[in-house]
Design an enzyme around this catalytic site. Structure first.
Site: not given
Length: 318
Positions: A237, A274, A277, A281, A289, A291
């Site tokens: 990704c 922050h 997310h 999957d 995951r 990310c």
């Protein structure tokens, strides 16, 4: 229990919530939910909750002090509870939900007493610290359905934690106080925008998306340990991806409805940065995951862990 391991026993209200802060740490061999501190032999959950047995819900931790010192277990324990509440914890009331440190030897007692004194003098709380420090007694493991409850019933567990008020309390009292101007000076523009304004850095054009060195990733703002290179994988990704957090208690999750999507945002608990997310999957064993934005992270290689104050995580790479 081997000669190299010790036991630590903590009561912090609902024992479901006292497993996750400890279970993934290096040197932690087992975390068991159970009952202790009372007079009834082999009590049931219903008996303990009736406040007639003298027992408190507690967790017993088998750990290797050479890998994760007792001092740090105690410090982590304080950050999970309201140590000023003599009548229970959050939504759970009664003596079975009281807080206590049950020490197993004089060294543990000394460490716990000193830690309690420092906490009382810290000014974090404006009420007296009432958590007892008392000798350990017989520990009775709870029923099987209570063990690893957060894994068997993850949705119910997360809903309970939030509804009980525990997570909100931890965030209010332990979250670091941030000075925006100081952060602007200390962070790069992209680090500030990601951590403070929920921005997202470009994929494949960030520091750690294909980083493969052994070590841990900490919050760029607070320094709290977040992820390990051992749990990092290439998700294709363009952002660093992990199957699980290094310490689950250092991660908070929030519903994110921005940009017309339904997602689960990941933030650091103490720094309130922050991070990114989490999606369902990912690969085994978690199927998750995480990310994460590189800009929210600082990498500490394994050979600098001791020097940087994260020596307890060296065991992950032995």
């Amino acid at each position: 229990m081997s000669k190299k391991t010790e036991l630590a026993t903590f009561a912090g209200g609902c024992f479901w919530c006292m497993v996750t802060p400890f279970e993934e740490l290096p040197g932690i061999l087992r975390v068991t939910s159970g009952y202790t501190g009372g007079h009834k032999e082999n009590p049931t959950y219903e008996e303990v909750c009736s406040d007639t047995t003298g027992h408190a819900e507690a967790v017993q931790i088998e750990f290797d002090p050479g890998l994760f010192p007792y001092e740090q277990l105690v410090e982590l324990f304080w950050r999970q509870i309201d140590p000023t509440d003599p009548g229970g914890q959050f939504a759970d009331r009664g003596s079975s939900y009281r807080t206590a440190i049950f020490y197993h030897n004089e060294e543990q007692r000394r460490i716990a007493e000193e830690s309690k004194r420092r906490l009382a003098e810290s000014g974090i709380f404006d009420k007296p610290i009432v958590t007892e420090i008392i000798p350990a007694s017989t520990f009775y493991p709870a029923e099987d359905y209570h063990q690893d409850f957060h894994k068997k019933n993850p949705f119910r567990y997360k809903t309970y934690r939030k509804a009980s008020g525990r997570d909100a309390f931890i965030e209010k009292h332990w979250r670091i106080k941030k000075d925006p101007e100081e952060l602007r000076k200390r962070l790069t523009p992209i680090q500030y925008e990601v951590t403070q304004n929920n921005a997202t850095e470009p994929p494949f054009r960030n520091e750690y998306w294909d980083h493969q060195e052994d070590g841990i990733y900490v919050d760029i703002v607070s320094g709290e340990p977040l992820f390990s290179s051992r749990d990092k994988f290439d998700a294709g990704c363009g952002w660093p991806s992990f199957t699980k957090p290094l310490i689950p208690a250092n991660i908070s999750e929030k519903l994110d409805l921005s940009h017309g999507m339904i997602r689960t945002e990941v933030r650091s608990m103490l720094g309130d940065s922050h991070l990114g997310h989490v999606f369902d999957d990912g690969p085994a064993p978690t199927g998750l995951r995480y990310c994460i934005n590189s800009a929210a992270l600082r990498f500490i290689p394994k050979d600098r862990l001791e020097e940087e104050g994260y020596g307890e995580f060296k065991a992950l790479f032995d």
